[in-house]
Design a protein around this motif. Sequence first.
Motif, mmCIF file in Angstrom:
data_model
loop_
_atom_site.group_PDB
_atom_site.id
_atom_site.type_symbol
_atom_site.label_atom_id
_atom_site.label_comp_id
_atom_site.label_asym_id
_atom_site.label_seq_id
_atom_site.Cartn_x
_atom_site.Cartn_y
_atom_site.Cartn_z
ATOM 1 N N ILE A 155 -39.948 -19.815 32.661
ATOM 2 C CA ILE A 155 -39.540 -19.414 31.315
ATOM 3 C C ILE A 155 -38.086 -19.763 31.022
ATOM 4 O O ILE A 155 -37.743 -20.133 29.890
ATOM 5 C CB ILE A 155 -39.818 -17.906 31.113
ATOM 6 C CG1 ILE A 155 -41.329 -17.691 30.950
ATOM 7 C CG2 ILE A 155 -39.065 -17.366 29.894
ATOM 8 C CD1 ILE A 155 -41.748 -16.258 30.742
ATOM 9 N N THR A 156 -37.221 -19.700 32.025
ATOM 10 C CA THR A 156 -35.820 -20.051 31.799
ATOM 11 C C THR A 156 -35.684 -21.489 31.294
ATOM 12 O O THR A 156 -35.004 -21.760 30.303
ATOM 13 C CB THR A 156 -35.004 -19.877 33.096
ATOM 14 O OG1 THR A 156 -35.063 -18.509 33.505
ATOM 15 C CG2 THR A 156 -33.550 -20.276 32.875
ATOM 16 N N THR A 157 -36.361 -22.412 31.967
ATOM 17 C CA THR A 157 -36.319 -23.816 31.549
ATOM 18 C C THR A 157 -36.941 -23.997 30.178
ATOM 19 O O THR A 157 -36.441 -24.766 29.345
ATOM 20 C CB THR A 157 -37.048 -24.703 32.573
ATOM 21 O OG1 THR A 157 -36.452 -24.517 33.857
ATOM 22 C CG2 THR A 157 -36.964 -26.165 32.190
ATOM 23 N N ILE A 158 -38.025 -23.305 29.915
ATOM 24 C CA ILE A 158 -38.710 -23.405 28.625
ATOM 25 C C ILE A 158 -37.787 -22.983 27.491
ATOM 26 O O ILE A 158 -37.670 -23.667 26.474
ATOM 27 C CB ILE A 158 -39.984 -22.542 28.627
ATOM 28 C CG1 ILE A 158 -41.040 -23.142 29.566
ATOM 29 C CG2 ILE A 158 -40.556 -22.410 27.221
ATOM 30 C CD1 ILE A 158 -42.249 -22.260 29.786
ATOM 31 N N LEU A 159 -37.120 -21.847 27.656
ATOM 32 C CA LEU A 159 -36.253 -21.334 26.598
ATOM 33 C C LEU A 159 -35.056 -22.242 26.363
ATOM 34 O O LEU A 159 -34.639 -22.474 25.223
ATOM 35 C CB LEU A 159 -35.789 -19.917 26.937
ATOM 36 C CG LEU A 159 -36.888 -18.841 26.908
ATOM 37 C CD1 LEU A 159 -36.332 -17.507 27.393
ATOM 38 C CD2 LEU A 159 -37.458 -18.691 25.510
ATOM 39 N N ARG A 160 -34.491 -22.768 27.425
ATOM 40 C CA ARG A 160 -33.324 -23.638 27.277
ATOM 41 C C ARG A 160 -33.677 -24.956 26.594
ATOM 42 O O ARG A 160 -32.852 -25.527 25.881
ATOM 43 C CB ARG A 160 -32.699 -23.900 28.653
ATOM 44 C CG ARG A 160 -31.862 -22.720 29.152
ATOM 45 C CD ARG A 160 -31.323 -22.979 30.526
ATOM 46 N NE ARG A 160 -30.389 -21.923 30.936
ATOM 47 C CZ ARG A 160 -30.096 -21.640 32.193
ATOM 48 N NH1 ARG A 160 -30.654 -22.323 33.181
ATOM 49 N NH2 ARG A 160 -29.238 -20.682 32.483
ATOM 50 N N SER A 161 -34.879 -25.440 26.818
ATOM 51 C CA SER A 161 -35.272 -26.722 26.217
ATOM 52 C C SER A 161 -35.554 -26.584 24.727
ATOM 53 O O SER A 161 -35.438 -27.557 23.977
ATOM 54 C CB SER A 161 -36.511 -27.279 26.924
ATOM 55 O OG SER A 161 -37.653 -26.500 26.612
ATOM 56 N N GLU A 162 -35.943 -25.384 24.280
ATOM 57 C CA GLU A 162 -36.284 -25.132 22.875
ATOM 58 C C GLU A 162 -37.230 -26.216 22.337
ATOM 59 O O GLU A 162 -37.003 -26.806 21.286
ATOM 60 C CB GLU A 162 -35.024 -25.036 22.013
ATOM 61 C CG GLU A 162 -34.140 -23.861 22.383
ATOM 62 C CD GLU A 162 -33.136 -23.502 21.304
ATOM 63 O OE1 GLU A 162 -33.569 -23.225 20.176
ATOM 64 O OE2 GLU A 162 -31.932 -23.502 21.595
ATOM 65 N N ASN A 163 -38.291 -26.436 23.072
ATOM 66 C CA ASN A 163 -39.302 -27.412 22.656
ATOM 67 C C ASN A 163 -40.100 -26.873 21.468
ATOM 68 O O ASN A 163 -40.383 -25.676 21.398
ATOM 69 C CB ASN A 163 -40.241 -27.684 23.838
ATOM 70 C CG ASN A 163 -41.235 -28.772 23.546
ATOM 71 O OD1 ASN A 163 -42.256 -28.516 22.919
ATOM 72 N ND2 ASN A 163 -40.956 -29.974 23.990
ATOM 73 N N PRO A 164 -40.482 -27.722 20.502
ATOM 74 C CA PRO A 164 -41.239 -27.243 19.337
ATOM 75 C C PRO A 164 -42.575 -26.576 19.673
ATOM 76 O O PRO A 164 -43.102 -25.817 18.876
ATOM 77 C CB PRO A 164 -41.473 -28.521 18.519
ATOM 78 C CG PRO A 164 -40.384 -29.434 18.931
ATOM 79 C CD PRO A 164 -40.125 -29.142 20.373
ATOM 80 N N SER A 165 -43.121 -26.879 20.862
ATOM 81 C CA SER A 165 -44.415 -26.298 21.226
ATOM 82 C C SER A 165 -44.311 -24.937 21.902
ATOM 83 O O SER A 165 -45.322 -24.334 22.242
ATOM 84 C CB SER A 165 -45.169 -27.250 22.177
ATOM 85 O OG SER A 165 -45.554 -28.428 21.516
ATOM 86 N N THR A 166 -43.083 -24.447 22.097
ATOM 87 C CA THR A 166 -42.897 -23.230 22.885
ATOM 88 C C THR A 166 -43.632 -22.034 22.300
ATOM 89 O O THR A 166 -44.355 -21.331 23.012
ATOM 90 C CB THR A 166 -41.398 -22.909 23.018
ATOM 91 O OG1 THR A 166 -40.753 -23.998 23.664
ATOM 92 C CG2 THR A 166 -41.187 -21.653 23.848
ATOM 93 N N PHE A 167 -43.462 -21.783 20.996
ATOM 94 C CA PHE A 167 -44.143 -20.638 20.396
ATOM 95 C C PHE A 167 -45.655 -20.795 20.479
ATOM 96 O O PHE A 167 -46.388 -19.814 20.635
ATOM 97 C CB PHE A 167 -43.710 -20.458 18.940
ATOM 98 C CG PHE A 167 -42.465 -19.646 18.785
ATOM 99 C CD1 PHE A 167 -42.427 -18.314 19.149
ATOM 100 C CD2 PHE A 167 -41.312 -20.229 18.288
ATOM 101 C CE1 PHE A 167 -41.263 -17.571 19.020
ATOM 102 C CE2 PHE A 167 -40.148 -19.490 18.153
ATOM 103 C CZ PHE A 167 -40.117 -18.162 18.517
ATOM 104 N N LEU A 168 -46.123 -22.037 20.371
ATOM 105 C CA LEU A 168 -47.562 -22.294 20.481
ATOM 106 C C LEU A 168 -48.085 -21.803 21.827
ATOM 107 O O LEU A 168 -49.082 -21.079 21.904
ATOM 108 C CB LEU A 168 -47.825 -23.789 20.311
ATOM 109 C CG LEU A 168 -49.260 -24.268 20.578
ATOM 110 C CD1 LEU A 168 -50.199 -23.723 19.525
ATOM 111 C CD2 LEU A 168 -49.318 -25.787 20.612
ATOM 112 N N TYR A 169 -47.404 -22.187 22.900
ATOM 113 C CA TYR A 169 -47.854 -21.807 24.239
ATOM 114 C C TYR A 169 -47.805 -20.292 24.432
ATOM 115 O O TYR A 169 -48.731 -19.690 24.986
ATOM 116 C CB TYR A 169 -46.991 -22.498 25.298
ATOM 117 C CG TYR A 169 -47.404 -23.923 25.586
ATOM 118 C CD1 TYR A 169 -48.082 -24.254 26.756
ATOM 119 C CD2 TYR A 169 -47.127 -24.944 24.693
ATOM 120 C CE1 TYR A 169 -48.460 -25.554 27.034
ATOM 121 C CE2 TYR A 169 -47.502 -26.253 24.952
ATOM 122 C CZ TYR A 169 -48.168 -26.558 26.124
ATOM 123 O OH TYR A 169 -48.547 -27.849 26.391
#
Length: 425
Positions: free
Chosen positions: A167-181
């Motif tokens: 999750i740390t890497t996910i949040l830092r990347s702020e990828n557009p698909s994050t909320f989807l996942y």
Amino acid sequence: MQEDMYKKRFKQWNTRKYNEEGEMKAIVRKYAERARVGKASAFKVRDRAMDIQKVLKYCERKSIPVEDIVARREWSTTPEAVECFTPLQSSLRTPEVLATPERILVALQDYIIGSFDAGKWMKLGESSSGVDSLNHFFNCCELALGYFRNNHSLDAWQALNNAFASITTILRSENPSTFLYFLVCTGIMFRSRKPGIALAILRHVSAMAEVLLGSSHPFKVVCTWLASLVQTNEAFNQAISSICFQKMADCFEQLGLADEALRYRLAFISEIEFEGNVNGVEDMYQKLSRDCELTLGEHDLRTLLVRNCLVYYLISRGDFARAQEEVQCLLAHHPPNDRSHVKIESLHNLAWCQYRLGDTQGAVAIIREAIDMTLSKGDGDQTKACGMMLPLEAWLSKLGEFEAAAQVQETRLRVQEESMRVEYL
């Protein structure tokens, strides 16, 4: 006789003894629409004043989810008997149960447009960041559910801990698909009767986002709001997810992020299906598939992804014969040496079709191919392969091949341990 007389009188006076459900829903819908743009509202039903708190109590008494009404506000018209107007003075605030879903939609929309304008997200054609971490997170959650279904609770919690590690890497990347996942995973947990896990995901994301991105960041505030809805309603309201998916898809289309828009469109259709509104779901998939074929081509992986979602839908409906026919046609469009996640998922779906149609031996051969293809990719995260090994073990045991099943179990445990060592921090 007396009851008929009263009915006749009520009709003459244009009134009712009891409120009608459609009118109460219309009031909730209209109130939320106007509150979103800062307008106060007052209502009359057949010239009688109707207080919003009374309407909410009616919905609670009838077990009508208010969030579902708010989410579907665009799909219904206001009955003639309902009048809405702006009061001269009003100190009333929007009830929290109505305000929170609206806040979520506004926050997500502002975040999408603001992040794109600020250059935080990639533009069309650029490579996406954080994809490996997102896939790892999703695969670990799916694997955990597979373990829970097979009564391997310890392995399930290990898989979830590994999901949280990314999750740390996910949040830092702020990828557009994050909320989807995040929304899809929490929805899956609720449908699998694991609300505690869904709540844990939302709380963990909220806490980590506050530390890494700040207390006002959308990842923090939206996940906090969603967690509050989970607690107050004792269930994850899928209508909120579906309307979020729809609105986010619209935003991404306007910004030219076609791939992201497609992912959210697919999530929206899937959520509609899970809500129980199955009428027209297949038509939605078919239309999206035709649109992709026209704009991208029938061999494009995005087109194949949409068709694969249709296969999964047919499997979920128990139409295994049609699903088998569709996925076989789908696999014919893949290049021979293709090892994409779409082809692997197609093989996975075909294996389940074979199994459900009584061909366990054929299912074993196909899912072995999907597992070997996943392992041969050598991308570090083999969690998806572990998830496919679980049914393979069960199918081999069903065929009486217990030694082969034990070998698969041994491989699964080894691969899982190796996958758990992959760093996503």
